[in-house]
Design a protein around this motif. Structure first.
Motif, PDB file in Angstrom:
ATOM      1  N   PHE A  93      38.826  43.426  63.592  1.00  0.00           N
ATOM      2  CA  PHE A  93      38.133  42.506  62.914  1.00  0.00           C
ATOM      3  C   PHE A  93      36.898  42.512  62.880  1.00  0.00           C
ATOM      4  O   PHE A  93      36.315  43.068  63.733  1.00  0.00           O
ATOM      5  N   GLU A 114      39.253  32.791  71.361  1.00  0.00           N
ATOM      6  CA  GLU A 114      39.118  33.330  69.836  1.00  0.00           C
ATOM      7  C   GLU A 114      40.408  33.635  69.109  1.00  0.00           C
ATOM      8  O   GLU A 114      41.445  34.459  69.917  1.00  0.00           O
ATOM      9  N   TRP A 164      37.492  40.788  79.360  1.00  0.00           N
ATOM     10  CA  TRP A 164      37.724  40.766  80.900  1.00  0.00           C
ATOM     11  C   TRP A 164      38.299  42.296  81.283  1.00  0.00           C
ATOM     12  O   TRP A 164      38.550  42.747  82.567  1.00  0.00           O
ATOM     13  N   PRO A 220      53.102  39.268  63.092  1.00  0.00           N
ATOM     14  CA  PRO A 220      52.401  40.555  63.407  1.00  0.00           C
ATOM     15  C   PRO A 220      53.264  41.245  64.239  1.00  0.00           C
ATOM     16  O   PRO A 220      54.356  41.265  64.608  1.00  0.00           O
ATOM     17  N   GLY A 221      53.078  42.591  64.215  1.00  0.00           N
ATOM     18  CA  GLY A 221      53.845  43.744  64.860  1.00  0.00           C
ATOM     19  C   GLY A 221      53.070  45.007  65.078  1.00  0.00           C
ATOM     20  O   GLY A 221      51.710  45.244  64.100  1.00  0.00           O
ATOM     21  N   PHE A 255      49.703  37.411  60.281  1.00  0.00           N
ATOM     22  CA  PHE A 255      49.037  36.238  61.147  1.00  0.00           C
ATOM     23  C   PHE A 255      49.024  35.013  60.559  1.00  0.00           C
ATOM     24  O   PHE A 255      48.773  33.944  61.024  1.00  0.00           O
ATOM     25  N   LYS A 265      41.380  35.407  67.196  1.00  0.00           N
ATOM     26  CA  LYS A 265      41.679  36.902  66.845  1.00  0.00           C
ATOM     27  C   LYS A 265      41.762  37.850  67.733  1.00  0.00           C
ATOM     28  O   LYS A 265      42.575  38.631  67.764  1.00  0.00           O
ATOM     29  N   MET A 266      41.312  37.213  69.104  1.00  0.00           N
ATOM     30  CA  MET A 266      41.948  38.131  70.368  1.00  0.00           C
ATOM     31  C   MET A 266      43.185  37.838  70.381  1.00  0.00           C
ATOM     32  O   MET A 266      44.104  38.673  70.587  1.00  0.00           O
ATOM     33  N   ALA A 316      36.817  40.845  68.767  1.00  0.00           N
ATOM     34  CA  ALA A 316      38.113  40.633  69.245  1.00  0.00           C
ATOM     35  C   ALA A 316      38.440  41.174  70.641  1.00  0.00           C
ATOM     36  O   ALA A 316      39.738  41.333  70.775  1.00  0.00           O
ATOM     37  N   GLN A 336      53.057  48.856  74.840  1.00  0.00           N
ATOM     38  CA  GLN A 336      54.345  49.638  74.371  1.00  0.00           C
ATOM     39  C   GLN A 336      55.316  50.393  75.313  1.00  0.00           C
ATOM     40  O   GLN A 336      56.126  50.971  74.870  1.00  0.00           O
ATOM     41  N   ALA A 396      41.185  34.829  79.529  1.00  0.00           N
ATOM     42  CA  ALA A 396      39.861  34.715  78.586  1.00  0.00           C
ATOM     43  C   ALA A 396      39.420  33.215  78.889  1.00  0.00           C
ATOM     44  O   ALA A 396      38.137  32.998  78.898  1.00  0.00           O
ATOM     45  N   PRO A 402      45.313  45.564  63.330  1.00  0.00           N
ATOM     46  CA  PRO A 402      44.118  44.853  62.781  1.00  0.00           C
ATOM     47  C   PRO A 402      42.714  45.482  63.350  1.00  0.00           C
ATOM     48  O   PRO A 402      42.573  45.599  64.505  1.00  0.00           O
ATOM     49  N   TRP A 426      45.676  36.962  68.013  1.00  0.00           N
ATOM     50  CA  TRP A 426      46.016  38.041  66.795  1.00  0.00           C
ATOM     51  C   TRP A 426      46.237  39.314  67.348  1.00  0.00           C
ATOM     52  O   TRP A 426      47.268  40.027  67.065  1.00  0.00           O
ATOM     53  N   SER A 427      45.089  40.044  67.813  1.00  0.00           N
ATOM     54  CA  SER A 427      45.067  41.475  68.414  1.00  0.00           C
ATOM     55  C   SER A 427      46.209  41.445  69.424  1.00  0.00           C
ATOM     56  O   SER A 427      47.026  42.588  69.377  1.00  0.00           O
ATOM     57  N   GLY A 428      46.222  40.642  70.195  1.00  0.00           N
ATOM     58  CA  GLY A 428      47.584  40.669  71.419  1.00  0.00           C
ATOM     59  C   GLY A 428      48.810  40.746  70.589  1.00  0.00           C
ATOM     60  O   GLY A 428      49.765  41.350  70.883  1.00  0.00           O
ATOM     61  N   ALA A 429      48.952  39.787  69.460  1.00  0.00           N
ATOM     62  CA  ALA A 429      50.192  39.613  68.801  1.00  0.00           C
ATOM     63  C   ALA A 429      50.588  41.037  67.998  1.00  0.00           C
ATOM     64  O   ALA A 429      51.679  41.378  68.156  1.00  0.00           O
ATOM     65  N   ALA A 430      49.635  41.511  67.684  1.00  0.00           N
ATOM     66  CA  ALA A 430      49.850  42.793  66.910  1.00  0.00           C
ATOM     67  C   ALA A 430      50.429  43.988  67.984  1.00  0.00           C
ATOM     68  O   ALA A 430      50.990  44.990  67.337  1.00  0.00           O
ATOM     69  N   MET A 431      49.785  43.865  69.295  1.00  0.00           N
ATOM     70  CA  MET A 431      50.329  44.751  70.060  1.00  0.00           C
ATOM     71  C   MET A 431      51.658  44.561  70.654  1.00  0.00           C
ATOM     72  O   MET A 431      52.345  45.385  71.148  1.00  0.00           O
ATOM     73  N   PHE A 488      39.073  42.146  74.295  1.00  0.00           N
ATOM     74  CA  PHE A 488      39.317  41.482  75.783  1.00  0.00           C
ATOM     75  C   PHE A 488      38.105  41.640  76.707  1.00  0.00           C
ATOM     76  O   PHE A 488      38.073  42.619  77.235  1.00  0.00           O
ATOM     77  N   ILE A 543      46.169  36.479  77.801  1.00  0.00           N
ATOM     78  CA  ILE A 543      45.030  36.634  77.040  1.00  0.00           C
ATOM     79  C   ILE A 543      44.616  35.190  77.185  1.00  0.00           C
ATOM     80  O   ILE A 543      43.367  35.022  77.526  1.00  0.00           O
TER      81      ILE A 543
END
Lengths: 261, 320
Positions: free
Chosen positions: B143, A148, B151, B135-136, B117, A150-151, B147, B165, A173, B141, A153-158, B149, A169
Motif C-alpha cells: 500500500f 489503520e 511494534w 483476502p489470501g 478486501f 490497511k494494516m 501499513a 504460514q 497497534a 498487497p 488488510w495486510s494481516g488478512a492477506a497473510m 506493523f 494487530i
C-alpha cells in the motif's frame, strides 16, 4: 560532568516538594489553627502510622482491593473496548450503557451496592472496578478505532483470521492508547479506593484517615494524605516505566532537547 | 541498492505481446503469441549483454479474471456514487499490468476487489478460476501508506507472513534476512518502522509481502507518497527484483511515466463512472534501464500518446 541546567532539571521535583512543605509550614505557623498542623508535625506522624501493625494491615488491605479491582477491570475493559472499536454493532450496544455510567461518580453507586453486597471487600473492589473500567474502555475503544485499515488488510492477506487480527494487530497497534487509559485508571483506582473506604468505614487507608479526622488527630490526617499521595507517585512511576518499555516502538525516536543549551 | 544489473536475457522474450499499440479496445484480452522478431526486441547497445534469441513461447494463461465488476458507494449525502462501472479485465500470469487513471476513477477500488478486501456490488473477480471471496496469501498487497506493523522491527515485519504460514522460526529468519538484503536494507534488520524514511518503509513493505510468496503482487500507488528521487530509485529496484522472478503484478498509479516504464500492459481508466478506457500493450524491451528508456523514442511516444488521450477525455468531459 553534569551541566548546571541538567542539575536544576533533575533537582526540580525535589525542590518543588520542599517548596510546598515550606509554604505549608509557614502558612500553618501564621494561621495557628488546630485543624491545620505544621508540615513537620504531619511528617513526624508518618512513622507512627507505618510502625503500627494494624494501620499497616489496613493499608495493605486497601492496596489488595485496589490491585484486584484494577486488574479485573483492565482484563475486561481492554477486550470490550477493542471489540467496540472494531465492531459497530458491539459499540452500538454498549455505548449508551457506558454513556449513562460515565458521568455518575462511582462512589454515588456505593450506597446501593452496599445494600446488596454489604460493606465488605466485594463492594469496595466493585467500586474500584467500575472506576477503572471506564477510562480503559474508552481509550481501548479509541485506540482500536484508529487502527489503520490497511494494516488489518495486510494481516488478512497473510492469512490471519478476524480473531487473530484483533489479538495480534489491533491489540498491539492500540497499545499506546490502551496504556494511557490504564494510567488514568490507576490513579482513579487510588481515588475510588479511598472514597469507598470513606463511605463504607470498616478498614483500609481511607478508614484510618477519616477515623483520625473524627478524633481530631489532624497530624495523622495530613500524614495519611502524604502517604496516599506518595503511593500514587510510586505506582504511577512504576507504571510509567513499564509503559515506556512496552511502547518503545511508538515513542519519538530522539528526545528533543527541552532547553536551548 | 544492489541488484542484478546483468539481468538474464530470457526476460526479453516473455513479454511477447502483440504490438497492438493504442488499439482502442475496451476488453483487455490480448493473446500473446510468439513474437516475430520485428525489431522490437533488444539489440543491446552494450556488447556485454547477452540477449537470448527470440523463441516461441506458450501463450500465458489468465491468472486474474475480472468479470463485469461494478462498485457503488453511498456518499455521505446518501447518494449513490458509481466508483466502478462494468469492468472486465483479464490479467495474464507473469505480466506486469498497470492501472492508470486520474484520482477518483476507482483504480484502487479495483485493486482492493482483486485483493478481496472489498466485495463488488455486482460482478465477480476470479483468481485462477476461483471466485475471490476474501483476502489470501496468494495475493500480496503493498500500500501507499506502507501499513507496516510499527511494534515489529524490520525483521519482525518481514518474518510475520512466513511465521503465519507456519514456516519455522530459523528458516523464516534466514529467508527474511535474504529478502531484506535484496531490497537494500541490510543492516537495518533491528530498526523499528518509525526510524526509517518513507522509501525505506516501502522497501520493508515490499519485502514483507514478497516473504510469503504471493502469486500476485497488488501494488496500490506504492511510490505515491515518496519524493521524486526516491520514487525513481524504487521503480528501478522494483523492476530489477521483478525481472528476477516475474510474479504477476497489478500496479495502480496515476503517473504515466511510471506506468509505461514498468508495465507490459497499461489499463487506462476514465473517471465517474470508473471505466476502462483503453488497454495498451507496452512493447518495450526488457530488462529496462531508465537511462536507455528515457531516450527511446518508442517510450516517449507511449508517454505522449497516453497523456494526449487523457487530455482529450478531459476536454470531452468539459464540453459535455
Amino acid at each position: 560532568m553534569i551541566s548546571p541546567a541538567a542539575l536544576i532539571r533533575r533537582a526540580a521535583p525535589v525542590l518543588a516538594c520542599i517548596g510546598l512543605l515550606v509554604v505549608w509550614q509557614v502558612a500553618s505557623l501564621v494561621l495557628k489553627n488546630d485543624s491545620f498542623p505544621t508540615a513537620v508535625e504531619a511528617i513526624r506522624a508518618i512513622p507512627d502510622i507505618l510502625g503500627d501493625k494494624e494501620a499497616l494491615l489496613n493499608i495493605l488491605a486497601s492496596l489488595r482491593r485496589m490491585a484486584l479491582g484494577f486488574c479485573v477491570a483492565v482484563l475486561i475493559a481492554i477486550p470490550l473496548g477493542l471489540l467496540m472499536g472494531r465492531s459497530r454493532s458491539v459499540a452500538a450496544f454498549f455505548n449508551p450503557l457506558l454513556m449513562v455510567i460515565y458521568p455518575v461518580p462511582k462512589a454515588a453507586l456505593m450506597p446501593i451496592i452496599m445494600l446488596w453486597l454489604g460493606v465488605g471487600d466485594i463492594t469496595k473492589t466493585l467500586v474500584i472496578f467500575l472506576g477503572v473500567s471506564l477510562p480503559v474502555i474508552y481509550h481501548s475503544f479509541e485506540g482500536a478505532k484508529a487502527v489503520e485499515e490497511k494494516m488489518l488488510w495486510s494481516g488478512a492477506a497473510m492469512g490471519l483470521s478476524p480473531a487473530q487480527r484483533l489479538v495480534r494487530i489491533v491489540l498491539p497497534a492500540a497499545l499506546p492508547e490502551i496504556l494511557t487509559g490504564c494510567r488514568t485508571g490507576l490513579v482513579l483506582a487510588l481515588i475510588t479506593m479511598i472514597t469507598s473506604e470513606m463511605i463504607a468505614r470498616q478498614s483500609g487507608a481511607g478508614n484510618i484517615l477519616f477515623n483520625a479526622l473524627d478524633m481530631g488527630q489532624y497530624d495523622t490526617v495530613f500524614a495519611m494524605i502524604i502517604i496516599v499521595g506518595a503511593m500514587g507517585i510510586f505506582l504511577d512511576t512504576i507504571f510509567e516505566r513499564v509503559r515506556a518499555r512496552l511502547v518503545r516502538w511508538s515513542e519519538p525516536q530522539f528526545d528533543l532537547p527541552l532547553s536551548f543549551s | 541498492m544492489k541488484a542484478p544489473q546483468n539481468g538474464r536475457g530470457s526476460n526479453d522474450v516473455s513479454h511477447g505481446c502483440e504490438n497492438r499499440r493504442l488499439s482502442g479496445r475496451l476488453l483487455a484480452k490480448s493473446v500473446p503469441y510468439a513474437k516475430a522478431s520485428d525489431g522490437m526486441t533488444v539489440v543491446s547497445a552494450r556488447p556485454s549483454e547477452w540477449v537470448r534469441p527470440v523463441t516461441s513461447k506458450e501463450p500465458a494463461s489468465a491468472i486474474i479474471e475480472i468479470d463485469r465488476v461494478s462498485q457503488v458507494f453511498q456518499t455521505s449525502a446518501r447518494r449513490d456514487h458509481v466508483a466502478l462501472s462494468d469492468i472486465s479485465l483479464t490479467i495474464e500470469e507473469r505480466a506486469f499490468v498497470s492501472i492508470l487513471g486520474p484520482s477518483g476513477c476507482g483504480k484502487s477500488t479495483l485493486l482492493y476487489i482483486v485483493g478481496g478486501f472489498v466485495t463488488p456490488t455486482s460482478g465477480a473477480a476470479k483468481m485462477k478460476g476461483q471466485a475471490i471471496t476474501g483476502p489470501g496469501p496468494d495475493r500480496g498487497p503493498v500500500f501507499q501508506e506502507f501499513a507496516l506493523f510499527p511494534w515489529k522491527t524490520v525483521l519482525g515485519n518481514v518474518m510475520y507472513g512466513p511465521r503465519q504460514q507456519g514456516v519455522r522460526a530459523t528458516e523464516a529468519e534466514a529467508q527474511s534476512l535474504a529478502l531484506i538484503e535484496m531490497v537494500g536494507l541490510k543492516g537495518y534488520e533491528n530498526f523499528y518502522p518509525k526510524e526509517l524514511s518513507g522509501g525505506m518503509k516501502q522497501r520493508v513493505a515490499l519485502a514483507r509481502t514478497l516473504a510469503y510468496h504471493p502469486e500476485v503482487l497488488l501494488m496500490d500507488e506504492p511510490f505515491g507518497a515518496l519524493d521524486a528521487h526516491t520514487r525513481t530509485r524504487l521503480q528501478n529496484d522494483l523492476l530489477n527484483i521483478w525481472e528476477r522472478d516475474r510474479k504477476t503484478v497489478l500496479f495502480v498509479t496515476h503517473s504515466v511515466d511510471e506506468a509505461v516504464f514498468l508495465s507490459d500492459k497499461v489499463v487506462m481508466m476514465s473517471k465517474s463512472p470508473g471505466r476502462i478506457r483503453e488497454v495498451i500493450d507496452i512493447d518495450l524491451p526488457r530488462p529496462r534501464r531508465r537511462s536507455e528508456l528515457l531516450l527511446d523514442p518508442r517510450y516517449q511516444k507511449y508517454v505522449v500518446d497516453i497523456e494526449r488521450m487523457f487530455d482529450e477525455s478531459d476536454e470531452a468531459g468539459i464540453a459535455s
